[in-house]
Structures are given as C-alpha cells and as structure tokens.
Design a protein around this motif. Structure first.
Motif, PDB file in Angstrom:
ATOM      1  N   ARG A   1      13.877   9.327   4.951  1.00 41.38           N
ATOM      2  CA  ARG A   1      12.611   9.485   5.553  1.00 41.38           C
ATOM      3  C   ARG A   1      12.553  11.036   6.259  1.00 41.38           C
ATOM      4  NH1 ARG A   1       9.406   5.820   9.803  1.00 41.38           N
ATOM      5  NH2 ARG A   1       7.984   7.456  10.729  1.00 41.38           N
ATOM      6  N   TYR A   2      11.688  11.511   5.998  1.00 46.67           N
ATOM      7  CA  TYR A   2      11.464  12.899   6.413  1.00 46.67           C
ATOM      8  C   TYR A   2      10.429  12.968   7.438  1.00 46.67           C
ATOM      9  CZ  TYR A   2      12.419  13.245   1.491  1.00 46.67           C
ATOM     10  OH  TYR A   2      13.061  13.101   0.215  1.00 46.67           O
TER      11      TYR A   2
ATOM     12  N   GLU B   1       7.475  14.094   9.864  1.00 43.86           N
ATOM     13  CA  GLU B   1       5.892  14.148   9.338  1.00 43.86           C
ATOM     14  C   GLU B   1       5.612  15.542   8.597  1.00 43.86           C
ATOM     15  OE1 GLU B   1       1.887  12.641  11.230  1.00 43.86           O
ATOM     16  OE2 GLU B   1       3.563  11.054  11.308  1.00 43.86           O
TER      17      GLU B   1
ATOM     18  N   MET C   1       7.111  15.861   5.468  1.00 47.01           N
ATOM     19  CA  MET C   1       6.459  14.943   4.320  1.00 47.01           C
ATOM     20  C   MET C   1       5.262  15.787   3.947  1.00 47.01           C
ATOM     21  SD  MET C   1       6.263  11.464   6.213  1.00 47.01           S
ATOM     22  CE  MET C   1       5.661  10.572   5.021  1.00 47.01           C
ATOM     23  N   VAL C   2       4.329  16.486   4.751  1.00 47.20           N
ATOM     24  CA  VAL C   2       3.155  17.009   4.540  1.00 47.20           C
ATOM     25  C   VAL C   2       3.492  18.364   3.471  1.00 47.20           C
ATOM     26  CG1 VAL C   2       1.207  18.450   5.381  1.00 47.20           C
ATOM     27  CG2 VAL C   2       1.827  16.312   6.479  1.00 47.20           C
TER      28      VAL C   2
ATOM     29  N   ARG D   1       6.157  18.839   1.628  1.00 44.58           N
ATOM     30  CA  ARG D   1       6.708  18.379   0.500  1.00 44.58           C
ATOM     31  C   ARG D   1       5.503  17.753  -0.248  1.00 44.58           C
ATOM     32  NH1 ARG D   1      12.229  17.101  -0.126  1.00 44.58           N
ATOM     33  NH2 ARG D   1      11.661  15.525  -1.780  1.00 44.58           N
ATOM     34  N   SER D   2       4.458  17.146   0.213  1.00 49.21           N
ATOM     35  CA  SER D   2       3.590  16.411  -0.635  1.00 49.21           C
ATOM     36  C   SER D   2       2.620  17.541  -1.107  1.00 49.21           C
ATOM     37  CB  SER D   2       2.770  15.430  -0.018  1.00 49.21           C
ATOM     38  OG  SER D   2       2.043  16.045   1.120  1.00 49.21           O
ATOM     39  N   GLN D   3       2.573  18.665  -0.191  1.00 49.17           N
ATOM     40  CA  GLN D   3       1.804  19.925  -0.662  1.00 49.17           C
ATOM     41  C   GLN D   3       2.085  20.734  -1.744  1.00 49.17           C
ATOM     42  OE1 GLN D   3      -1.408  20.759   0.760  1.00 49.17           O
ATOM     43  NE2 GLN D   3      -1.661  22.524  -0.743  1.00 49.17           N
TER      44      GLN D   3
ATOM     45  N   PHE E   1       4.594  19.550  -3.992  1.00 45.47           N
ATOM     46  CA  PHE E   1       4.532  18.955  -5.189  1.00 45.47           C
ATOM     47  C   PHE E   1       3.093  18.849  -5.810  1.00 45.47           C
ATOM     48  CE2 PHE E   1       4.801  14.868  -7.568  1.00 45.47           C
ATOM     49  CZ  PHE E   1       5.903  15.097  -8.352  1.00 45.47           C
ATOM     50  N   TYR E   2       2.080  18.870  -5.249  1.00 45.54           N
ATOM     51  CA  TYR E   2       0.640  18.987  -5.829  1.00 45.54           C
ATOM     52  C   TYR E   2       0.639  20.330  -6.383  1.00 45.54           C
ATOM     53  CZ  TYR E   2      -4.181  20.357  -5.952  1.00 45.54           C
ATOM     54  OH  TYR E   2      -5.295  20.777  -6.425  1.00 45.54           O
TER      55      TYR E   2
END
Lengths: 289, 289
Positions: free
Chosen positions: B80-81, B83, B86-87, B89-91, B93-94
């Motif tokens: 678990r990262y 918050e 997480m944002v 990493r997801s940004q 990756f996109y």
C-alpha cells in the motif's frame, strides 16, 4: 376400374406428400444441428451475444460512410532507454504485476478519486479497431446504487449457479470458493462497470461500425488492471453472466452499450485471502521460433 | 362423374403438396434470416469464429470433470502506498501509456530477448476465466519464418482489402494509411503471435473448458502492450483477418489454438510517423454515479 383409379391417385398423392415432408424434415434437422451446437455456450453472457452485436456491413443503408479525408501523419516521438535499463524496467514491471491477484475481500475504506480517474485515463489509451475507442467506464460510488446493483447481480448469479452453468463449471469455480454471494459489491467504495459500445454514431446520427469492439475493450481492461495494480488498489475481474441487460437499463446506458466486465475497486480488507494458485512458467506459455 | 373424381383428387393432392412445400419454404426462410445476419461480420476473422470455439458443455461425454478438491487459500499480501504516492504513480503511469502509439515503421535493430521474456511473463499474469491461462505466445526471430509469415499475411490481406472488407472499412482504414503491404513483418526483429486456446486438456487427455478464452487473452494482450511500452519498445496491434488458420498450420500450433493477435515488435525506425489522432477526453469515456 373406374372405382380403383381415384383411390390409386389418392394413395399416390398421399405418398408424395409424405415423401416431400420427410425429405424436408431431414434437411431441416441437418441444418439445425450446427445451430444447436452454436447455442451450447452457457458461459457466454446473454448480453454479450445480444443481436445488436451483429451489424450488417454491406446491406444496411442506414449506416454512415466516413468521408475520405485523410488524417495528417506526424513524426513519432519515442523514449528509448539503454539496454540495461530496459531489462531492469521490464523485470520490475513483471514483478509488480505478478503480485496482482483477484481479490474478493475489499475494505469499505474510501479511495482517492483522482487515482480512479488516472486509471481510467490509462485504460483509455488502449488501441481499438480503426481507432473507434468503443468503451464507457461507469464509476458507481452512491451506496444505494451499489446496493441495487448487488441485488440485481445476486439474483441473476443465483440462477446461474443453480440452473444455467452446469455441474462442471460450478465445480471449476468451487476451487476458487466463488459463489453467488457478492458481499464486496456493497463494501467496495467504487464499482466500475465497463461497457463495450457495439456500434457508435457518426456526426449525422447514423450508425458507425465498431470493428472488434469486444477485443478492444478487453485490451483496455488489461491496461486498466495494470494501472490499478501500479496504484496499489485491488479488484476482481468479473463477467456479467446474464445480468448485463438489467444493469444496463438500471444505469440508463444506451442500447448500443453492452456490459462486458465489472470490477469492484478498493483496498484489500485486512483478512483478505486468495486461492494459492500458481501461474504457468514462461516455457509453458511461450514458444520461440 | 366417374371421370371427374380422379382428376379432382389429383388436383387436390397437387395443391396439398404445393401448399406444404410453400409453408415449409417460408418457415425455412424465416429461420435462415438471423443466420445470414450473424454471418455478415466480415471483420470477424474466419479463424476467430472457427467451430472449435463452440464447446458443448452438457452433452459432450468426452470432456473431463475436474476433481472436487479445493485449493488452499492463503493471506493476500498487499503493497500500500501513501495517498499522494498513489496519485503520483497513477499519473505517471497514464503519461507513460499515453505516449504509446501503434507504430507501423519498425527498425530492424536487434532487441534484448530478456526484455521480450519479461514482457510475456507480465502478460501471463493476466486473470483468466476459472484460472485457465488460455494463451500461447509464439516469438518468431528466424528471418525465413518471418518472411514466409509476411507472404501468407499479405496474400490474405490483399484478398481482404479487395474483396472481403467492403468499401466502408477500407475507407475507415485509409485514414490510418493502412493497406495490405506489411513491410514491418520482415524488418521487425521479433514477431509475436498470440494464440487463444479455445480449450485445454486435463491430465487424462480429455478436453478442459476454457471459459471466456478470447476475453482473457485480450486482457493479457492489454497487459502485454503496457509492459512493452514501459520497456521502450513499439508494436502495432494486428488482428489476423482470415490468415489465422494458415499461420497456425505453418507454425505447427495444435488445433485447439486459434490466432487472436499478431504484433511485430522492435524499436521505431528513424522516419516513423503516426496518424495525428486525438484520444477521447475522460468525460467522454467515464460516467460517475
């Protein structure tokens, strides 16, 4: 003699009718066989084989012929890594994804919606037949809507398990401890329902063909799963066995959209377990020529 | 009177035969209509709708009933990262995946095979119906084999473009400057052909059902594309329009495998261009409830 003739003619005629009927029956039985085979796929969702999936390409005059204008072509810009870096990146990506599991125990803890946005944006970068981008991601956060979805799904799933699937499939799933009780549909903070658009609409409102839409949306789903894992969230990939049409109507999605996949998304709950299944090693999935 | 009777009977009988024949014909025409509609999908590869795709679940006594033993369940271990992480990493990756394009200009430069292995291992982590893992990745490096594949593909593609696809599809693809000449099949250092296993085999040699095999393999393909992009290699996702059966036989793959996708993999060539196509923004692919 005069009395026999009509009787004879009548007998001959009745025989002819009988022979014709029989010959037809035999032909029809032969024709029906392959269709019966084609229908014996209980795991193909009713909605997936919805007749709207079948578009008539040549005959349907109501479809839109795209204009012939060409799109401009531009130089492709590429990020190239040194070879060692490529190996390291690919190894790390594999290790990250190899930790992904289908998790059926999801906590009710809130997740940052910006992450969900980014994950869906990543999924939307998938390639699609003739760049039609035939996907709609419905993100459900409202507790009442989630609960109603669970009810619809469990009603249909119960019928699936008891009637539609057959003993072999139920046995195959038993190993995974899967049944029709889907508690995580209530607890997961976000449900994501992925719809495939079996056709689109051109600017003038006419139908636009979506080539290979199911394959395209499934590819997008693969990227979605990778993006979710990269962000540290979990899900379980679920197919909408027979409840697709009801969920589509409940969620007010148009008739050209068919539910392909639904995914409860969140953090794993503390007591989450997974079946201890191995993955096939590389030499069982790869052949080099 | 005696003369009329046989004539009358004969006329009645002929009428009966004619009526029966006609009624049958009408029924048959009505029955054939949906089948004709179902067949009007020229973009569905002949191989994809191969009859072996259709398994009889209930009736086929030759299929294997899995044993009822349950797989052990183990605690799920999760990374678990925070918050913010997480944002981020997801940004990232996109942004990484948003740079991915289908590239039709591939250099002949050698690629590190360890990277290809890792990319396929990543694809092999995809979920699949009842964990059947129904995929085979055939990696072709041999120049002669590659050339023969190109020949087979171009022969079939030419027929597709000239006869099978119809003017609308050819027009849709024209925007992408796609035709049947596939130079990159010779130049790309690696061709990867992804086969779906429409069924498997149990330990005793009997058929094992592969639920949703096409969707599962397409999901694996999505992860494959993400992994390839992450490693800095390019490809173009191609469906085997009608050349699947010939390529399967040429590559000695068994009859339970059907070609789903083929991907020429490598670095982009220096002069590589791509069509200047935008992607749909988030609000056109996502709906929040």
């Amino acid at each position: 003699m005069f009395l026999l003739t009509p009787v004879l003619v009548a007998v001959v005629c009745i025989l002819m009718v009988w022979i014709f009927k029989n010959a037809d029956g035999a032909t029809k039985r032969r024709e029906e066989e392959p269709r019966a085979r084609a229908e014996a796929r209980p795991w193909v969702d009713e909605d997936l084989k919805d007749s709207t999936d079948v578009l008539q390409v040549e005959e349907d005059a109501d479809e839109w012929q795209e204009s012939e204008e060409e799109v401009e072509h531009v130089p492709f810009s590429h990020t190239r890594y040194p070879e060692k870096e490529m190996v390291r990146r690919s190894q790390e990506f594999y290790e990250l994804l190899n930790k992904r599991r289908s998790v059926r125990f999801i906590s009710n803890e809130r997740v940052p919606m910006e992450v969900i946005d980014n994950v869906i944006k990543a999924a939307g970068t998938a390639p699609s037949g003739a760049h039609t981008e035939p996907w709609t991601f419905v993100v459900v956060k409202d507790p009442d809507v989630k609960h109603r979805i669970r009810e619809i799904m469990e009603e249909e799933e119960k019928i699936n398990y008891l009637k539609r699937m057959g003993p072999r499939w139920v046995t195959d799933l038993k190993k995974l401890r899967t049944n029709w009780i889907k508690e995580y549909w209530d607890t997961a903070p976000v449900l994501i329902l992925i719809f495939k658009q079996v056709h689109g609409f051109a600017a003038n409102g006419k139908k636009k063909i979506h080539y290979y839409n199911e394959i395209s949306v499934s590819i997008a789903c693969g990227i979605f799963l990778a993006a979710l894992q990269n962000a540290g969230l979990v899900t379980v990939t679920t197919t909408p066995f027979n409840c697709g049409p009801r969920l589509r109507v409940f969620l007010n999605r148009p008739a050209n959209e068919k539910l392909l996949m639904f995914l409860p998304v969140g953090y794993p709950s503390k007591e989450a377990t997974v079946p201890d299944l191995p993955r096939k090693p590389l030499d069982q999935i790869m052949v080099t020529v």
